[in-house]
Design an enzyme around this catalytic site. Structure first.
Site, short mmCIF file in Angstrom:
data_model
loop_
_atom_site.label_atom_id
_atom_site.label_comp_id
_atom_site.label_asym_id
_atom_site.label_seq_id
_atom_site.Cartn_x
_atom_site.Cartn_y
_atom_site.Cartn_z
N HIS A 286 0.81 -1.22 0.00
CA HIS A 286 0.00 0.00 0.00
C HIS A 286 0.84 1.27 0.00
O HIS A 286 0.35 2.33 -0.37
CB HIS A 286 -0.96 0.01 1.19
CG HIS A 286 -2.16 -0.86 0.97
ND1 HIS A 286 -2.15 -2.20 1.22
CD2 HIS A 286 -3.38 -0.57 0.48
CE1 HIS A 286 -3.33 -2.70 0.92
NE2 HIS A 286 -4.10 -1.74 0.46
N GLY A 287 2.06 1.18 0.44
CA GLY A 287 2.89 2.38 0.43
C GLY A 287 4.23 2.17 1.08
O GLY A 287 4.39 1.31 1.93
#
Lengths: 466, 383
Positions: free
Chosen positions: A317-318
Site C-alpha cells: 500500500h505504500g
C-alpha cells in the site's frame, strides 16, 4: 485521468465508446489497447514506455517459461520474471524508503532518488507477475499475441486502481466476448453507482477529513468524526472506483472479479479481509501465502507465513512504516481470532460488529497518518488524551454539516439498498416503478455528479498512490 | 402460464435495459457533443473571473503534464451551462445533503455570507506590523493623531446565532487595539446591524452608515469647530440591480440587491484626483461608468484605487485627513468629506507603502486606519 473527472466522462469515454462499438470485432482489442495507452499517458506520459516495457518483459518471459516449462530453465525464467518485476516495483516505489532508512541507521547521507511514482504500478506489476506465474504453473496457456497480453495489462478500466484482474479470468474474453444491451445496462448501473459513491459520498467525507486535519480546535468528538469519516471515505473511494472499473468492464464485455463485499458488516477481522480488497487478498493468498506453505506447515512456520503476507500487504500500500504497521496490526487480530476469539465473536451478535468497526477504524487511522506519531496522536485523541475539549464549536458544526452524508454512507455500506432493489424486482409493481424511475434516477445522478465535478470540488483518489 | 409470465418479465427486463442504455447514452453523448462543440467563453460574469483557455499543445507541454493539467481546468471552466450546474450543486448540497454551507457560503434570511473562521493571529500580526511601520515611518515624525476602526463583516451579525462558524470578534478587536497602541480605537460595531449590509455582497450599504461616519467625525474632530456638516443627503438609486460578489459564488437564484448612493451639493463639488498610474488623473466620487461593470459597488470612489485625493472646496481652512482603507472605505469616505478640506485615501494593497513618501505629503494630518475584519484576517495583500 480519473474516472470521476470531466475529461474522462465527456471527452475520453464517449470517443472510446463510439470507436469501440463501430469497429469490427477484430479491431476492438486494438481500440481498447490504444485508448488505454492514451488514458495512461494522460496522467503519466513519461511512464507509458515503462508500462510497455513491463508488458514486453512479461510477454517474452511468458513465452520462455512456457517453452521450458517442467524444466529447470523454465523455473529460472520464472525467477527472472519475478526478480525483474519486483526490482522495477522496488526501484520506482520503494527506493527512497530504503535509502531513508539506510541513512537513518548508518548516519550516512545517501541522496534520495526522488522518483515520481508511476500511477498504478503496483497493479500492473502484480498482473503481469500473476500471468507469468500462472503460465509456469500451467494454469493458463501462454499468450502468443502481444496485443492481447498488452490489452489485458493496460486495459484502462482496471489499469490504475484495480481490481487486480487475473489473466486466467479474462483469457477467453480477450479472444472472444459478448456485447449486449443487457450487459451494457448492468455496466452502466454499476458505473453510475461507483461514480456516485466516489463523487457524492467519498469526496464529501474526504473534505470532512481534510477539515479535521487543518483544524486547530480538535476535540474528542472531532477525532471520532475523523475516524468514522475516513473509514467510510476510503471504502467509498476505493469500492466506488472498483464499481466503475467493473461496470466499464461489463460495457466492454469483460467480467472482472468483485473487489468488495460489504466489508463493514463483517463479524470478525478475518471476515473483514474476506470482504475487503478481495483481488489483493486472493493475489497474496495464491502467489505468496500458499507457495510459502499456507497453513499446512508447522505452527511456527504458519505464523511466519501469516506475518510475511501481511507485512507485504501493508508494504504494497505504500513505502512508509505506517503501512507496514497497518499490515502487521492485522496479523495480531487474525492470530487472536484464530486462537481464541472466534467462538466468542460468532456468539456476540451486536458486539462483534462494534469490535470489527472499532479496530478497523483504528487501522485506517494508522493507514491515513503521515507519520507514526501522528497516528498515535489521532488514536489517543479518541479517548480525550491530548485534546482539551469533549466537543468544540467546529466539531459540532461539521457534524451537522456532514450528518446526512454520514447517514447515507452508513446505509449504503450495508446490503440494505441492494436488498430493497431486489425485493422491488420481485413484484410486478416494483418492476414497473424501476422501469420508469431507474433511467430518471441515473440521469439525475449524472447531472448532480457533473454539477459536483464542474464546481471543482474536492476530488482526490487515494489508491492512485499504490 | 408461469412460463408466459417469466417470458414477459424477461421481455420487460430487456425493454428496461434498452431504455436505460438509450437514455444514458443520450445524456452522456449529448453533453459530450456540447463540450466538444461549445464556443469558449472568456469571462464568467457570475464568478467575476477570467476563464481558462484551451492550453498550448506541444510535445513539451504534453511530456511535462502541463497540457493535461491545464486541460482539466479548461474542461471545468468551459463546461456547457456551467452556472446552471454550479447552481445544481448548491441545491444538492443544501437540499439533498442538508449541508449548512456550499463552498463556505451560506444563506440566512436572504443574506448570503461566506464563513470566515478562525481568527488568524499571524495575519493580524502582519496587519498590525504593517500599520505600525506606516506610523513610525510617516506619521510619528509629525505627531499625527491616529485613529483605528474595524468594520465587522456580515458574519458578525449572522454566523454565531445561526450556528455557523465565526471568528471570535471581541478577541480580534482587543488583539488589534492592543497591537495598535499608537492609535485611538473607534468602536463602530454598536452602530451597525445586519440590515446595513447588502444581501448578496460583502459590503455595507452607504445609505445606512451615516451614523458610523458621524461617529467617526465626532471622535476625530473632538473639540474642533463644525465647518460644513451635511444635514440631509439626497438618496439616489442605481438604475440597475446590484449583483454582489456572493451572488455569483453562491450560484443560487436569489434576488439581487438595490444599490443607493448619497449625494449632496458638497459632494458634487468635490474634486477627486487619482494617482494610480503615478500621474494625477481627474476622477469623481461616484463613478457611474464603473457601476455598469461587473461590480456595481465600484461606483464608490471608482472601486480599487491605490491613492486618491478628495478636495472639498466648501472648506477654506486646512483640515486634512489621511485614510488607510480597504473597499469598505470607498462608500464611507464620501460621508466624511463635508468636514475636511482634503482627504487622502490610500489602499496599500495596491501601492507599496515604502513608496508613499514619494507620493504623499505627510505633515501631521489626522490619520484613520479603517479596515474590515475580512482584510485584517487575510492581510497578506497589504504591502
Amino acid at each position: 485521468m480519473l474516472f470521476s473527472s470531466i475529461p474522462f466522462l465527456y471527452y475520453f469515454l464517449p470517443v472510446v465508446l463510439i470507436l469501440y462499438f463501430i469497429v469490427p470485432k477484430s479491431g476492438k482489442n486494438l481500440v481498447l489497447f490504444l485508448s488505454s495507452l492514451f488514458f495512461y499517458g494522460w496522467g503519466e506520459s513519461r511512464y507509458v514506455f515503462l508500462m510497455l516495457a513491463v508488458i514486453g518483459l512479461g510477454y517474452v518471459l511468458g513465452l520462455l517459461i512456457e517453452k521450458y516449462r517442467g524444466q529447470k530453465t523454465g523455473k529460472q525464467f520464472l525467477f527472472l520474471a519475478v526478480i525483474l518485476d519486483v526490482s522495477i516495483l522496488g526501484y520506482f516505489k520503494y527506493a527512497d524508503f530504503f535509502i531513508e532508512n539506510f541513512n537513518m541507521l548508518t548516519g550516512l547521507q545517501v541522496p534520495l532518488l526522488k522518483i515520481a511514482l508511476p500511477i498504478g504500478i503496483s497493479f500492473f506489476i502484480f498482473q503481469i507477475l500473476s500471468y507469468n506465474i500462472d503460465v509456469y504453473r500451467g494454469n493458463v496457456e501462454v499468450q502468443k499475441n502481444p496485443l492481447l497480453l498488452a490489452t489485458y495489462v493496460a486495459m484502462f478500466p482496471q489499469l490504475i486502481a484495480g481490481p487486480i484482474v487475473r489473466y486466467v479470468d479474462v483469457e477467453k474474453q480477450l479472444r472472444t466476448r459478448k456485447h449486449s444491451i443487457e450487459l451494457a445496462a448492468v455496466g452502466i448501473r454499476r458505473f453510475m453507482i461507483g461514480l456516485a459513491k466516489k463523487v457524492l459520498i467519498a469526496n464529501a467525507l474526504g473534505e470532512c477529513c481534510a477539515v479535521f486535519k487543518t483544524s486547530s480546535e480538535k476535540s474528542v468528538l472531532f477525532f471520532w468524526m475523523y475516524g468514522i469519516a475516513f473509514m467510510l471515505h476510503i471504502y467509498f473511494d476505493f469500492s466506488g472506483y472498483s464499481d466503475m472499473a467493473i461496470g466499464l468492464g461489463k460495457i466492454f464485455g469483460f467480467h472482472f472479479m468483485e473487489n468488495f463485499n460489504y466489508p463493514y458488516i463483517s463479524e470478525s477481522i478475518t471476515e473483514f479481509w474476506r470482504r475487503w480488497h478481495i483481488s489483493l487478498g486472493s493475489w497474496f493468498r495464491d502467489y505468496v501465502y500458499i507457495p510459502l506453505g499456507g497453513n499446512r506447515v508447522s505452527k511456527l512456520r504458519w505464523i511466519f507465513n501469516i506475518i510475511a503476507v501481511w507485512f507485504l500487504t501493508g508494504f504494497w500500500h505504500g513505502a512508509a512504516w505506517n503501512f507496514i504497521l497497518w499490515g502487521i496490526y492485522f496479523v495480531l487480530f487474525l492470530m487472536i481470532e484464530k486462537f481464541f476469539l472466534m467462538p466468542y465473536l460468532s456468539k456476540a451478535k451486536f458486539w462483534n460488529h462494534i469490535y470489527v468497526l472499532f479496530f478497523v477504524m483504528i487501522s485506517f487511522m494508522i493507514f491515513d497518518a503521515a507519520s507514526l506519531p501522528e497516528a498515535m496522536k489521532n488514536i489517543v485523541g479518541l479517548f480525550g488524551i491530548g485534546s482539551e475539549k469533549l466537543i468544540s464549536t467546529e466539531s459540532v458544526y461539521y457534524l451537522r454539516n456532514y450528518l446526512v452524508t454520514f447517514l447515507i454512507a452508513i446505509m449504503a455500506a450495508t446490503p440494505l439498498p441492494v436488498k430493497l432493489y431486489e425485493k422491488m424486482q420481485k413484484i410486478s409493481f416494483g418492476r414497473k416503478v424501476i422501469m420508469v424511475a431507474e433511467p430518471m434516477i441515473m440521469v439525475a445522478f449524472l447531472v448532480i455528479i457533473t454539477a459536483f465535478l464542474v464546481d471543482g470540488s474536492f476530488n482526490p483518489f487515494l489508491y492512485f498512490r499504490f | 402460464m408461469q412460463e408466459y409470465s417469466e417470458k414477459n418479465t424477461e421481455k420487460k427486463g430487456k425493454s428496461r435495459d434498452f431504455i436505460l442504455v438509450a437514455v444514458m447514452a443520450g445524456a452522456l453523448l449529448g453533453l459530450s457533443f456540447l463540450c466538444w462543440g461549445k464556443q469558449d467563453d472568456s469571462f464568467s460574469e457570475s464568478e467575476r473571473r477570467v476563464l481558462a483557455k484551451f492550453p498550448v499543445f506541444s510535445m513539451e507541454t504534453v511530456l511535462e503534464g502541463e497540457f493535461m493539467e491545464k486541460f482539466e481546468t479548461y474542461s471545468l471552466d468551459q463546461f456547457p451551462f456551467r452556472d446552471w450546474f454550479r447552481g445544481m450543486k448548491a441545491i444538492a448540497n443544501y437540499g439533498l445533503f442538508q449541508k449548512k454551507d456550499n463552498n463556505d457560503i451560506y444563506i440566512v434570511n436572504g443574506y448570503l455570507s461566506k464563513m470566515e473562521y478562525p481568527v488568524q493571529y499571524q495575519m493580524l500580526d502582519y496587519a498590525a506590523s504593517h500599520m505600525e511601520k506606516i506610523y513610525t515611518t510617516y506619521l510619528k515624525p509629525y505627531n499625527s493623531k491616529c485613529y483605528f476602526s474595524v468594520v465587522p463583516d456580515k458574519n458578525f451579525f449572522l454566523a454565531q446565532e445561526n450556528g455557523y462558524l465565526s471568528m471570535e470578534y471581541e478577541e480580534l478587536f482587543s488583539y488589534m487595539t492592543e497591537k495598535l497602541h499608537f492609535t485611538e480605537y473607534v468602536d463602530i460595531t454598536g452602530l451597525l446591524s445586519l440590515e446595513d449590509y447588502y444581501k448578496t455582497d460583502t459590503h455595507w450599504r452607504q445609505e445606512k452608515i451615516i451614523p458610523v461616519a458621524e461617529h467617526l467625525k465626532d471622535i476625530m474632530l473632538k473639540g474642533e469647530e463644525v465647518l460644513s456638516k451635511t444635514e440631509n443627503y439626497e438618496v439616489k438609486k442605481l438604475d440597475r440591480p446590484f449583483y454582489g460578489v456572493y451572488y455569483g459564488q453562491a450560484a443560487l437564484n436569489v434576488a439581487p440587491d438595490e444599490l443607493y448612493y448619497l449625494s449632496s451639493p458638497i459632494l458634487e463639488n468635490c474634486k477627486v484626483t487619482s494617482y494610480d498610474t503615478g500621474k494625477p488623473v481627474a476622477s469623481v466620487i461616484y463613478n457611474m461608468e464603473k457601476s455598469k461593470g461587473q461590480d456595481a459597488y465600484e461606483l464608490f470612489l471608482s472601486g480599487t484605487s491605490a491613492l486618491q485625493v478628495i478636495e472639498n472646496p466648501a472648506i477654506s481652512e486646512e483640515r486634512e485627513l489621511l485614510v488607510f482603507r480597504d473597499s469598505f472605505g470607498s462608500s464611507l469616505i464620501p460621508l466624511l468629506v463635508d468636514e475636511y478640506s482634503k482627504i487622502t485615501v490610500i489602499d496599500t494593497r495596491y501601492v507599496n507603502s515604502a513608496l508613499l513618501g514619494n507620493l504623499v505629503d505627510f505633515h501631521g494630518q489626522d490619520t484613520l486606519f479603517l479596515y474590515s475584519t475580512l482584510i485584517l484576517n487575510n492581510s497578506m495583500s497589504m504591502r
